[in-house]
Design an enzyme around this catalytic site. Structure first.
Site, PDB file in Angstrom:
ATOM      1  N   GLY A  11      -0.856   9.430   6.233  1.00 17.04           N
ATOM      2  CA  GLY A  11       0.142   8.342   6.191  1.00 17.04           C
ATOM      3  C   GLY A  11       0.322   7.825   4.775  1.00 17.04           C
ATOM      4  O   GLY A  11      -0.248   8.353   3.820  1.00 17.04           O
ATOM      5  N   TYR A  12       1.119   6.758   4.667  1.00 17.80           N
ATOM      6  CA  TYR A  12       1.499   6.240   3.344  1.00 17.80           C
ATOM      7  C   TYR A  12       0.278   5.732   2.572  1.00 17.80           C
ATOM      8  O   TYR A  12      -0.098   6.284   1.536  1.00 17.80           O
ATOM      9  CB  TYR A  12       2.523   5.118   3.567  1.00 17.80           C
ATOM     10  CG  TYR A  12       2.941   4.336   2.363  1.00 17.80           C
ATOM     11  CD1 TYR A  12       3.147   2.962   2.451  1.00 17.80           C
ATOM     12  CD2 TYR A  12       3.163   4.948   1.127  1.00 17.80           C
ATOM     13  CE1 TYR A  12       3.558   2.218   1.347  1.00 17.80           C
ATOM     14  CE2 TYR A  12       3.574   4.222   0.018  1.00 17.80           C
ATOM     15  CZ  TYR A  12       3.771   2.851   0.137  1.00 17.80           C
ATOM     16  OH  TYR A  12       4.169   2.112  -0.962  1.00 17.80           O
ATOM     17  N   PHE A  82      -7.013   3.860   9.016  1.00 20.33           N
ATOM     18  CA  PHE A  82      -5.590   3.535   8.850  1.00 20.33           C
ATOM     19  C   PHE A  82      -4.809   3.826  10.129  1.00 20.33           C
ATOM     20  O   PHE A  82      -3.700   3.362  10.299  1.00 20.33           O
ATOM     21  CB  PHE A  82      -4.978   4.393   7.730  1.00 20.33           C
ATOM     22  CG  PHE A  82      -5.497   4.094   6.358  1.00 20.33           C
ATOM     23  CD1 PHE A  82      -6.364   4.979   5.712  1.00 20.33           C
ATOM     24  CD2 PHE A  82      -5.137   2.933   5.702  1.00 20.33           C
ATOM     25  CE1 PHE A  82      -6.842   4.719   4.429  1.00 20.33           C
ATOM     26  CE2 PHE A  82      -5.609   2.665   4.419  1.00 20.33           C
ATOM     27  CZ  PHE A  82      -6.470   3.557   3.791  1.00 20.33           C
ATOM     28  N   LYS A  86       2.557   0.612  13.242  1.00 18.18           N
ATOM     29  CA  LYS A  86       2.672  -0.552  12.352  1.00 18.18           C
ATOM     30  C   LYS A  86       4.088  -1.112  12.226  1.00 18.18           C
ATOM     31  O   LYS A  86       4.377  -1.882  11.324  1.00 18.18           O
ATOM     32  CB  LYS A  86       2.174  -0.160  10.974  1.00 18.18           C
ATOM     33  CG  LYS A  86       2.943   0.977  10.333  1.00 18.18           C
ATOM     34  CD  LYS A  86       2.827   0.866   8.824  1.00 18.18           C
ATOM     35  CE  LYS A  86       4.118   1.329   8.197  1.00 18.18           C
ATOM     36  NZ  LYS A  86       4.266   0.945   6.818  1.00 18.18           N
ATOM     37  N   SER A 126      -3.993  -6.950   7.794  1.00 24.90           N
ATOM     38  CA  SER A 126      -2.710  -7.354   7.203  1.00 24.90           C
ATOM     39  C   SER A 126      -2.633  -8.866   7.062  1.00 24.90           C
ATOM     40  O   SER A 126      -3.221  -9.604   7.854  1.00 24.90           O
ATOM     41  CB  SER A 126      -1.576  -6.855   8.121  1.00 24.90           C
ATOM     42  OG  SER A 126      -0.355  -7.473   7.778  1.00 24.90           O
ATOM     43  N   TYR A 151       2.132  -6.273  17.161  1.00 24.99           N
ATOM     44  CA  TYR A 151       1.507  -5.572  16.013  1.00 24.99           C
ATOM     45  C   TYR A 151       0.523  -6.512  15.325  1.00 24.99           C
ATOM     46  O   TYR A 151      -0.651  -6.171  15.155  1.00 24.99           O
ATOM     47  CB  TYR A 151       2.580  -5.107  15.014  1.00 24.99           C
ATOM     48  CG  TYR A 151       1.992  -4.825  13.653  1.00 24.99           C
ATOM     49  CD1 TYR A 151       2.103  -5.757  12.621  1.00 24.99           C
ATOM     50  CD2 TYR A 151       1.294  -3.668  13.418  1.00 24.99           C
ATOM     51  CE1 TYR A 151       1.526  -5.520  11.387  1.00 24.99           C
ATOM     52  CE2 TYR A 151       0.716  -3.424  12.176  1.00 24.99           C
ATOM     53  CZ  TYR A 151       0.838  -4.368  11.163  1.00 24.99           C
ATOM     54  OH  TYR A 151       0.263  -4.134   9.945  1.00 24.99           O
ATOM     55  N   LYS A 155      -3.890  -6.623  14.995  1.00 25.53           N
ATOM     56  CA  LYS A 155      -4.717  -6.781  13.783  1.00 25.53           C
ATOM     57  C   LYS A 155      -5.726  -7.914  13.989  1.00 25.53           C
ATOM     58  O   LYS A 155      -6.894  -7.801  13.639  1.00 25.53           O
ATOM     59  CB  LYS A 155      -3.841  -7.063  12.563  1.00 25.53           C
ATOM     60  CG  LYS A 155      -2.976  -5.901  12.119  1.00 25.53           C
ATOM     61  CD  LYS A 155      -3.798  -4.664  11.782  1.00 25.53           C
ATOM     62  CE  LYS A 155      -2.935  -3.501  11.331  1.00 25.53           C
ATOM     63  NZ  LYS A 155      -3.714  -2.263  11.149  1.00 25.53           N
ATOM     64  N   PHE A 180      -1.197  -7.378   1.622  1.00 20.95           N
ATOM     65  CA  PHE A 180       0.065  -8.101   1.602  1.00 20.95           C
ATOM     66  C   PHE A 180       1.170  -7.057   1.719  1.00 20.95           C
ATOM     67  O   PHE A 180       1.090  -6.244   2.666  1.00 20.95           O
ATOM     68  CB  PHE A 180       0.078  -9.056   0.391  1.00 20.95           C
ATOM     69  CG  PHE A 180      -0.765 -10.268   0.739  1.00 20.95           C
ATOM     70  CD1 PHE A 180      -2.147 -10.142   0.933  1.00 20.95           C
ATOM     71  CD2 PHE A 180      -0.187 -11.505   0.981  1.00 20.95           C
ATOM     72  CE1 PHE A 180      -2.935 -11.234   1.327  1.00 20.95           C
ATOM     73  CE2 PHE A 180      -0.978 -12.614   1.365  1.00 20.95           C
ATOM     74  CZ  PHE A 180      -2.339 -12.454   1.542  1.00 20.95           C
ATOM     75  N   PHE A 220      18.078 -10.108   4.314  1.00 18.33           N
ATOM     76  CA  PHE A 220      18.045 -10.908   5.547  1.00 18.33           C
ATOM     77  C   PHE A 220      17.869 -12.397   5.230  1.00 18.33           C
ATOM     78  O   PHE A 220      16.802 -12.969   5.392  1.00 18.33           O
ATOM     79  CB  PHE A 220      16.904 -10.421   6.451  1.00 18.33           C
ATOM     80  CG  PHE A 220      17.076  -9.013   6.940  1.00 18.33           C
ATOM     81  CD1 PHE A 220      15.989  -8.152   7.010  1.00 18.33           C
ATOM     82  CD2 PHE A 220      18.319  -8.523   7.333  1.00 18.33           C
ATOM     83  CE1 PHE A 220      16.122  -6.848   7.470  1.00 18.33           C
ATOM     84  CE2 PHE A 220      18.466  -7.214   7.790  1.00 18.33           C
ATOM     85  CZ  PHE A 220      17.364  -6.378   7.859  1.00 18.33           C
ATOM     86  N   ASP A 299      10.740 -13.347  10.663  1.00 16.91           N
ATOM     87  CA  ASP A 299      10.329 -13.244   9.254  1.00 16.91           C
ATOM     88  C   ASP A 299       9.611 -14.509   8.794  1.00 16.91           C
ATOM     89  O   ASP A 299      10.031 -15.620   9.107  1.00 16.91           O
ATOM     90  CB  ASP A 299      11.547 -13.007   8.354  1.00 16.91           C
ATOM     91  CG  ASP A 299      11.806 -11.524   8.163  1.00 16.91           C
ATOM     92  OD1 ASP A 299      10.891 -10.725   8.431  1.00 16.91           O
ATOM     93  OD2 ASP A 299      12.912 -11.159   7.766  1.00 16.91           O
TER      94      ASP A 299
END
Ligand code: WQD
Length: 341
Positions: A11-12, A82, A86, A126, A151, A155, A180, A220, A299
């Site tokens: 993954g990333y 990981f 997500k 996170s 999600y 965590k 972050f 946004f 958000d």
């Protein structure tokens, strides 16, 4: 050579961490079910480090698969976990997928660690566990707020599972890293973020827009109570983030620190969405067509880290300059953008 299992290692953040682990002299074994990544990431890792990590295609939620992995790869001393779903929005539509995938995988790992002499686990958490902070910058003592998505809840629950397991006396240690906003790509442009479908996160959407794959970026909301009205985040370079995992693993395996430690991983600087667009355009010379849209449900208005504990206790600090990070992100996007047929 100390052997480390990296779940979700194609993954990333996983792939960037594998590269840093190899650079630090660790032997890496990856398990990944390739549900949100691509097997060719292994080629990128090998191009950077010269070492192709051992790879098992498998699902960490499947206990027999995991047991077989530990049996056939004896001597694994540490795990960096990981492997998890997500996407915040998707978690709202498919909560059971998120609870099952993110929690069962962790339970399996914790169950098997003592059986196979695995000493420690670094857990990928996170800043979402903090919800909307009462004030910024935010340190590890800030209150954990009710999760605003399944999600985020996975965590929070994962952190509690690890805490309770260690406090119950399990012969393991853990370091929980609260990220972050991870951004950027490896400077070699051999690995980076590979979002499947329409990117939810800001940077991949921004770079795809700059590459002409997306027509325009929607910001946004610009009516938040921030200097320019757009949300503020702590954008941390993925390579800096990866290095923190290696330091955490070393600390744990050298038996430094407590059995359980928690660190915020951020730069300590808040940047707004509009400031990030400015950084990208300044760094690359590429204009990003964007419009101001409505706020996105759920958000957070503003959140950035107080990284003092990680700086002082881990001896780790985010080094990257945001313009360099944007240049890396752009180089990677140009690499993966299909050439005009
Ligand atoms: C950042 C800012 C958006 C897209 C989430 C998770 C976090 C972690 C990272 C997994 C926000 C704005 C975004 C766009 C925009 N996830 N934005 N236009 O929401 O801060 O964090 O992803 O590890 O746990 O909570 O990241 O990149 O989605 O958004 O204006 O097309 O960019 O409103 O203010 P977020 P993000």
């Amino acid at each position: 050579m100390t052997k480390i299992l990296v779940t979700g290692g194609t993954g990333y953040i996983g792939s960037h961490t594998v590269v840093e682990l190899q650079k630090a002299g660790y032997e890496v074994v990856i398990i990944d079910n390739l549900s949100n990544s691509n097997i060719h990431v292994l080629d990128g890792i090998e191009k950077i480090s010269g070492i192709r990590p051992e790879f098992i295609e498998g699902d960490v939620t499947d206990l027999p698969t995991l047991r077989k992995l530990f049996s056939s790869h004896p001597g694994i001393k540490g795990i960096i976990n990981f492997a998890a779903s997500k996407a915040v929005n998707e978690s709202v539509e498919k909560p059971l997928k998120y609870y099952r995938n993110n929690l069962v995988s962790l339970l399996n790992l914790l169950d098997l660690m003592p059986e196979f002499g695995v000493e420690g686990i670094v857990f990928s958490s996170s800043c979402t566990v903090y919800g909307e902070p009462d004030n910024n910058p935010i340190d590890e003592s800030a209150p954990i707020k009710p999760a605003t998505s399944p999600y985020g809840n996975t965590k929070q629950i994962s952190e509690e599972i690890i805490t309770d397991t260690i406090y119950a006396g399990a012969p393991i240690k853990s370091i929980i890293l609260r990220y972050f906003n991870p951004v950027g790509a490896h400077p070699s442009a051999e690995i980076g973020e590979l979002p499947l479908g329409v990117p939810q996160n800001l940077i991949p959407y921004l770079t795809q827009t700059a590459a002409g794959i997306r027509k325009e970026l929607t910001v946004f909301g610009d009516d938040y109570s921030t200097p320019d009205g757009s949300c503020i985040r702590d954008f941390i370079d993925v390579n800096d983030l990866a290095r923190a995992h290696v330091i955490a693993m070393k600390r744990m395996l050298e038996n430094k620190g407590e059995k359980l430690e928690i660190f915020n991983l951020g730069t300590g600087t808040g940047l707004s969405v509009l400031q990030l667009i400015e950084s990208f355009e300044r760094a690359t010379g590429v204009k990003v067509p964007y419009k101001i849209g409505k706020r996105r449900e759920g958000d957070i208005e503003k959140i950035w880290a107080d990284p003092k504990k990680a700086n002082e206790v881990l001896g780790w600090k985010a080094e990257a300059d945001i313009d360099d990070t944007m240049r890396n992100a752009w180089r990677w996007q140009q690499r993966v953008t299909p050439k005009n047929p």
